[in-house]
Design an enzyme around this catalytic site. Structure first.
Site, mmCIF file in Angstrom:
data_model
loop_
_atom_site.group_PDB
_atom_site.id
_atom_site.type_symbol
_atom_site.label_atom_id
_atom_site.label_comp_id
_atom_site.label_asym_id
_atom_site.label_seq_id
_atom_site.Cartn_x
_atom_site.Cartn_y
_atom_site.Cartn_z
ATOM 1 N N ALA A 156 1.124 -1.397 -0.708
ATOM 2 C CA ALA A 156 -0.452 0.164 -0.461
ATOM 3 C C ALA A 156 1.385 1.156 0.090
ATOM 4 O O ALA A 156 1.618 1.273 0.708
ATOM 5 C CB ALA A 156 -0.813 0.068 1.253
ATOM 6 N N LYS A 157 0.634 2.174 -0.285
ATOM 7 C CA LYS A 157 1.360 3.560 -0.872
ATOM 8 C C LYS A 157 1.234 3.981 -0.399
ATOM 9 O O LYS A 157 -0.164 5.321 0.264
ATOM 10 C CB LYS A 157 1.223 4.257 -2.186
ATOM 11 N N ALA A 158 1.178 4.373 1.659
ATOM 12 C CA ALA A 158 0.268 4.610 2.595
ATOM 13 C C ALA A 158 1.316 5.743 3.331
ATOM 14 O O ALA A 158 2.517 5.836 3.530
ATOM 15 C CB ALA A 158 0.280 3.654 3.817
#
Ligand code: PMP
Length: 305
Positions: free
Chosen positions: A153-155
């Site tokens: 995820a691009k968190a």
């Protein structure tokens, strides 16, 4: 630098002046880094149109990042793509960096939320690591353990790791950092993936401890189109030090050649490398209008999709 009194953002269904866009200080995103975002580029095409490159992939990754973090994602990606084009128009941007952010409501606890919010911002941005060749330092910060986070995820919170690594590299006189995974294999840069060239073949680390980069995927597609061998394999420090050439790739960085790793100069002249060819092809591809292109391997793909 990012906005002025005339700038607009898309905020939860409305286009509002950036200076009037507000959030509260009680959200999980602000306090805990619990949010997801994207980094996307729009280019002025060869025919003078503004096109967002691989917009579907980016908004689908945003949706997937939200799912991986158990954040509600009530939007249709087409609606967000339309809003992004509108933000470009309202800000008079023909080529730009676009940053959608999905953020959490006021909640100081750790429990799941019933809703999420979204903002889409855009601004002019030159290649993020510049256009020259760069020097890279080995980071003392490892990439987070994939069992501690949803690393695909691009968190927001993951970027504390990126910021620490990048600041350390710059303090040590390098242009950018290279991080290793928990087992000591090469992972990625703070905001880009890496490829090595050795004996006419390309190598990049496998998924697991890296962000599955959309540019990385584009490089793999271009390599296949060129008929080059490209492998996803675990790479060591020595593999990089023995490589002929290497480059970082990412939406913001685009394709950037690496001249020096720690004190070691990579031997192949950049202009003769596969990376330099990919850099030219990438630059052309992102400026193409949406059209069918035929690949040598007989697959037909839509660019910009
Ligand atoms: N790794 C990290 C940690 C990143 O932040 C980015 C930039 N989004 C990338 C790799 C490259 O990904 P992409 O090509 O999708 O921009």
């Amino acid at each position: 630098m990012y906005f002025n009194e005339n700038s607009f953002v898309y905020l939860n269904g409305e286009f509002v002046k950036a200076r009037d866009a507000k959030t509260d200080f009680f959200g999980q995103t602000m306090h805990y880094g619990y949010g997801v975002f994207e980094g996307i580029r729009a280019y002025l095409t060869e025919n003078g149109n503004t096109r967002i490159f691989k917009e579907q992939q980016h908004f689908l990754r945003l949706q997937n990042s939200a799912r991986l973090l158990n954040m509600p994602f009530p939007w249709d990606v087409r609606e967000l793509i339309g809003a992004s084009y509108e933000v470009l128009k309202l800000n008079d941007l023909t080529s730009a960096y676009i940053r959608p952010l999905v953020y959490a409501p006021a909640n100081m606890g750790f429990n799941k939320n019933e809703e999420s919010f979204v903002v889409i911002e855009a601004w002019h941005m030159d290649p993020f690591l510049g256009e020259k060749l760069i020097s890279v330092g080995f980071s003392s910060f490892e990439r987070p353990n994939p069992r501690a986070f949803r690393l695909e995820a691009k968190a927001c919170g993951h970027y504390v790791n990126s910021i620490l690594a990048s600041q350390e590299a710059k303090a040590n006189g390098f242009d950018e950092a290279l991080l290793f995974d928990k087992d000591g294999f090469i992972a990625e840069a703070p905001g880009a993936n890496i490829f090595l060239e050795k004996d006419g073949k390309l190598y990049t680390p496998p998924l697991g401890s890296i962000l599955p980069g959309i540019t990385r995927q584009t490089v793999l597609e271009l390599a296949s189109e060129n008929g080059w061998d490209a492998f996803e394999s675990r790479l060591t420090k020595e593999d990089l030090l023995n490589a002929d050439s290497a480059f970082f790739c990412g939406t913001a960085a685009e394709i950037v050649g690496i001249s020096k790793v720690e004190n070691h100069h990579l031997p192949l002249e950049w202009n003769k490398s596969l990376g330099a060819k990919i850099q030219k092809q990438y630059s052309r591809l992102v400026r193409k209008d949406k059209e069918k292109i035929s690949l040598k391997n007989k697959k037909t793909v839509f660019v910009n999709e």
